[in-house]
Design a protein around this motif. Sequence first.
Motif, PDB file in Angstrom:
ATOM      1  N   GLU A 187       0.856  -1.184   0.000  1.00  0.00           N
ATOM      2  CA  GLU A 187       0.000   0.000   0.000  1.00  0.00           C
ATOM      3  C   GLU A 187       0.889   1.230   0.000  1.00  0.00           C
ATOM      4  O   GLU A 187       1.796   1.359   0.825  1.00  0.00           O
ATOM      5  CB  GLU A 187      -0.939   0.030   1.208  1.00  0.00           C
ATOM      6  N   ASN A 240      -4.284   5.101  -2.160  1.00  0.00           N
ATOM      7  CA  ASN A 240      -5.475   5.734  -1.584  1.00  0.00           C
ATOM      8  C   ASN A 240      -5.917   6.913  -2.442  1.00  0.00           C
ATOM      9  O   ASN A 240      -5.106   7.782  -2.777  1.00  0.00           O
ATOM     10  CB  ASN A 240      -5.167   6.236  -0.168  1.00  0.00           C
ATOM     11  N   GLU A 242      -7.797   2.476  -3.579  1.00  0.00           N
ATOM     12  CA  GLU A 242      -8.568   2.317  -2.349  1.00  0.00           C
ATOM     13  C   GLU A 242      -9.450   3.544  -2.158  1.00  0.00           C
ATOM     14  O   GLU A 242      -8.941   4.665  -2.140  1.00  0.00           O
ATOM     15  CB  GLU A 242      -7.627   2.180  -1.140  1.00  0.00           C
ATOM     16  N   ASP A 274     -11.743   0.699   1.348  1.00  0.00           N
ATOM     17  CA  ASP A 274     -10.854   0.846   2.502  1.00  0.00           C
ATOM     18  C   ASP A 274     -11.680   1.040   3.773  1.00  0.00           C
ATOM     19  O   ASP A 274     -12.837   1.462   3.696  1.00  0.00           O
ATOM     20  CB  ASP A 274      -9.985   2.096   2.261  1.00  0.00           C
ATOM     21  N   LYS A 316     -11.202  -4.015   2.563  1.00  0.00           N
ATOM     22  CA  LYS A 316     -10.172  -4.011   3.590  1.00  0.00           C
ATOM     23  C   LYS A 316     -10.839  -3.791   4.937  1.00  0.00           C
ATOM     24  O   LYS A 316     -11.439  -2.744   5.181  1.00  0.00           O
ATOM     25  CB  LYS A 316      -9.141  -2.907   3.309  1.00  0.00           C
ATOM     26  N   GLU A 358      -6.484  -5.177   7.849  1.00  0.00           N
ATOM     27  CA  GLU A 358      -5.535  -4.098   8.107  1.00  0.00           C
ATOM     28  C   GLU A 358      -5.164  -4.053   9.578  1.00  0.00           C
ATOM     29  O   GLU A 358      -5.962  -4.449  10.432  1.00  0.00           O
ATOM     30  CB  GLU A 358      -6.197  -2.743   7.825  1.00  0.00           C
TER      31      GLU A 358
HETATM   32 MG    MG Z   1      -5.742   2.655   2.554  1.00  0.00          MG
END
Ligand code: MG
Length: 296
Positions: free
Chosen positions: A59, A122, A154, A184, A205, A241
């Motif tokens: 990530e 992201n 994400e 996310d 996630k 996560e």
């Molecule tokens: Mg993220």
Amino acid sequence: RAKELGKSRFKVFNQRMHEEALRLMALETELRRAVERRELEVWYQPIVDASLRRVCGFEALVRWHHESMGAVPPSEFITLAEDSGLITELGEFVLEEAVRNIKRWNRREQKAHHGNLFVSINISGRQFMQPDFAGYVEQHIRNWNVNPDLLRFEITESMLMDHGSMAVDTISRLRDLGVHMCIDDFGTGYSSLSYLQRLPVDTIKIDRSFVAELGDDKEGRSIVRSILSLGYSLGLDVVAEGVETPAQAQLLGEFGCRFLQGFLYAPALPAAEVDTLLSLENPLAYLAMSYEKDDF
Ligand code: MG
Ligand code: C2E
Ligand code: MG
Ligand code: MG
């Protein structure tokens, strides 16, 4: 008397607000400068495939080290960047850096060793909702000649709630390009089952607050299990996560969670450290060893 008190309280409050506003303005000026001078960096946190027992991707997380303020966390400056419009440039910078590294980390010699390595980026609401974001991405995928399959975006559940069908259109277009879409911080918004079913995404996630609750607490466990079964019943991949302890990883494994990310393995690392990691025969074994050394 009461009135006086009220007034002075208001004054204090007002002054605090004023100070906060000034601080934010100063920070915005600094951020603008940092973006222009390219003083931001992108670091990469490994994501582990527990079933293949290897690092399968990273990530991308933006980092800002200010010369006098030190490390400014993204939680401080991402909202600021969104409010001031700087997010577009910041986002482009992150995307370009990430794509450059996707290409480097998937050269033929390395691919033979580690398989495909994706980078997950992201995308904030304002960036995602800018006019023709999908068109912008399409053009860049062509220019950079990057495999879209290795590029992941994400977006958060709350962003989807805010922007509804417009966001869904953009997601569909990006997916048609071959980009992999993730939700996310899953579980922190309020998406309903039927809503999730209609969303053209590939991965959810699990928010790290749920992973943190995976103690001997029964409720914490059942939340994680139900997110997993929801994801799997819709044919989605699920990433946990914020995995910090071997006990959490163990439980997630028992619940059938295939993808894991967290300080147990590694925090976000500078690109050069990822290079070193990938020069090893078995990066995952190294990460597992280094946490043992740290005596977690
Ligand atoms: Mg993220
Ligand atoms: P996120 O996308 O949910 O990213 C995961 C955050 O959790 C990262 O914080 C990461 O360092 C942290 N983390 C990872 N593993 C663990 C763990 O085991 N324990 C704990 N306590 N934390 C862990 P970070 O880098 O501070 O980023 C915070 C948020 O800022 C991100 O949350 C994301 O929403 C946003 N952000 C970061 N980089 C970017 C970017 O390039 N663009 C945009 N739009 N947002 C970004
Ligand atoms: Mg998250
Ligand atoms: Mg977040």
